[in-house]
Design a protein around this motif. Structure first.
Motif, PDB file in Angstrom:
ATOM      1  N   GLY A   1       4.138   9.112  -5.195  1.00  0.00           N
ATOM      2  CA  GLY A   1       3.693   7.725  -5.151  1.00  0.00           C
ATOM      3  C   GLY A   1       4.516   6.829  -6.054  1.00  0.00           C
ATOM      4  N   ILE A   2       4.759   7.293  -7.264  1.00  0.00           N
ATOM      5  CA  ILE A   2       5.580   6.527  -8.213  1.00  0.00           C
ATOM      6  C   ILE A   2       7.017   6.441  -7.708  1.00  0.00           C
ATOM      7  CG2 ILE A   2       6.530   6.532 -10.553  1.00  0.00           C
ATOM      8  CD1 ILE A   2       3.783   7.815 -11.383  1.00  0.00           C
TER       9      ILE A   2
ATOM     10  N   VAL B   1       5.641  -7.090  -9.104  1.00  0.00           N
ATOM     11  CA  VAL B   1       5.467  -6.490  -7.783  1.00  0.00           C
ATOM     12  C   VAL B   1       4.201  -5.637  -7.817  1.00  0.00           C
ATOM     13  CG1 VAL B   1       6.533  -5.118  -5.972  1.00  0.00           C
ATOM     14  CG2 VAL B   1       7.988  -6.451  -7.507  1.00  0.00           C
ATOM     15  N   TYR B   2       3.272  -5.920  -6.915  1.00  0.00           N
ATOM     16  CA  TYR B   2       1.961  -5.284  -6.880  1.00  0.00           C
ATOM     17  C   TYR B   2       1.944  -4.140  -5.863  1.00  0.00           C
ATOM     18  CZ  TYR B   2       0.235  -9.397  -9.384  1.00  0.00           C
ATOM     19  OH  TYR B   2       0.027 -10.384 -10.314  1.00  0.00           O
ATOM     20  N   PHE B   3       1.432  -2.987  -6.303  1.00  0.00           N
ATOM     21  CA  PHE B   3       1.285  -1.821  -5.436  1.00  0.00           C
ATOM     22  C   PHE B   3      -0.158  -1.342  -5.472  1.00  0.00           C
ATOM     23  CE2 PHE B   3       5.741  -1.765  -6.589  1.00  0.00           C
ATOM     24  CZ  PHE B   3       6.373  -1.471  -5.390  1.00  0.00           C
ATOM     25  N   ASP B   4      -0.757  -1.173  -4.308  1.00  0.00           N
ATOM     26  CA  ASP B   4      -2.099  -0.584  -4.187  1.00  0.00           C
ATOM     27  C   ASP B   4      -1.912   0.928  -4.256  1.00  0.00           C
ATOM     28  OD1 ASP B   4      -4.454   0.609  -3.290  1.00  0.00           O
ATOM     29  OD2 ASP B   4      -4.768  -0.847  -1.679  1.00  0.00           O
ATOM     30  N   ILE B   5      -2.386   1.534  -5.338  1.00  0.00           N
ATOM     31  CA  ILE B   5      -2.169   2.973  -5.560  1.00  0.00           C
ATOM     32  C   ILE B   5      -3.450   3.779  -5.367  1.00  0.00           C
ATOM     33  CG2 ILE B   5      -0.175   2.571  -7.044  1.00  0.00           C
ATOM     34  CD1 ILE B   5      -2.051   3.150  -9.445  1.00  0.00           C
TER      35      ILE B   5
ATOM     36  N   PHE C   1       0.851  -1.190   0.000  1.00  0.00           N
ATOM     37  CA  PHE C   1       0.000   0.000   0.000  1.00  0.00           C
ATOM     38  C   PHE C   1       0.888   1.242   0.000  1.00  0.00           C
ATOM     39  CE2 PHE C   1      -2.339   3.454   1.994  1.00  0.00           C
ATOM     40  CZ  PHE C   1      -3.475   3.465   1.201  1.00  0.00           C
ATOM     41  N   VAL C   2       0.669   2.115  -0.972  1.00  0.00           N
ATOM     42  CA  VAL C   2       1.449   3.341  -1.088  1.00  0.00           C
ATOM     43  C   VAL C   2       0.697   4.451  -0.356  1.00  0.00           C
ATOM     44  CG1 VAL C   2       2.522   4.988  -2.654  1.00  0.00           C
ATOM     45  CG2 VAL C   2       2.373   2.572  -3.300  1.00  0.00           C
ATOM     46  N   HIS C   3       1.322   5.009   0.681  1.00  0.00           N
ATOM     47  CA  HIS C   3       0.685   6.021   1.525  1.00  0.00           C
ATOM     48  C   HIS C   3       0.716   7.428   0.929  1.00  0.00           C
ATOM     49  CE1 HIS C   3       0.117   3.434   5.048  1.00  0.00           C
ATOM     50  NE2 HIS C   3       1.223   2.841   4.648  1.00  0.00           N
TER      51      HIS C   3
END
Length: 115
Positions: free
Chosen positions: A59-60, A104-108, A50-52
């Motif tokens: 974010g990127i 690699v998975y990121f919740d954006i 999860f990207v805060h």
């Protein structure tokens, strides 16, 4: 008088040593990892990082810093935007230093679309 000079010298040395020390920069921009996020390794939607951050550029930057930190020497091969359960995810395709292909998975959802 000699004692005051010794104490002053000691304080100066302490101040210099503290100011010269380095601190490890975190990639969370001050946000701590919660217990529920601690097991997330980015290997799937369910374990997405999860990207805060709350804007796209930071974010990127966070995503790529996370990859550099977790997989030093890896190479980014591409990136895709996907939706899962109505949430946006960045999936970054990498080759690790030992030549393994990984996604690699990121919740954006916190920053997607916020410039």
């Amino acid at each position: 008088m000699m004692m005051r000079k010794a104490i002053l010298l000691l304080l100066i040395i302490c101040a210099l040593s503290i100011s010269c020390s380095t601190t490890k920069k975190t990639i969370h921009g001050g946000n701590s990892i919660t217990a529920s996020e601690a097991g997330n390794d980015g290997s799937s939607y369910d374990k997405a990082i999860f990207v805060h951050e709350d804007h796209e550029r930071p974010g990127i930057d966070y995503e790529y810093a996370w990859i550099r930190n977790k997989y030093p020497g890896s190479k980014v091969n591409g990136q895709s935007l996907n939706y899962h359960d109505k949430k946006p995810y960045d999936i970054i395709h990498i080759t690790t230093a030992d030549n393994a292909a990984l996604d690699v998975y990121f919740d954006i959802s916190n920053f997607y679309g916020k410039f």
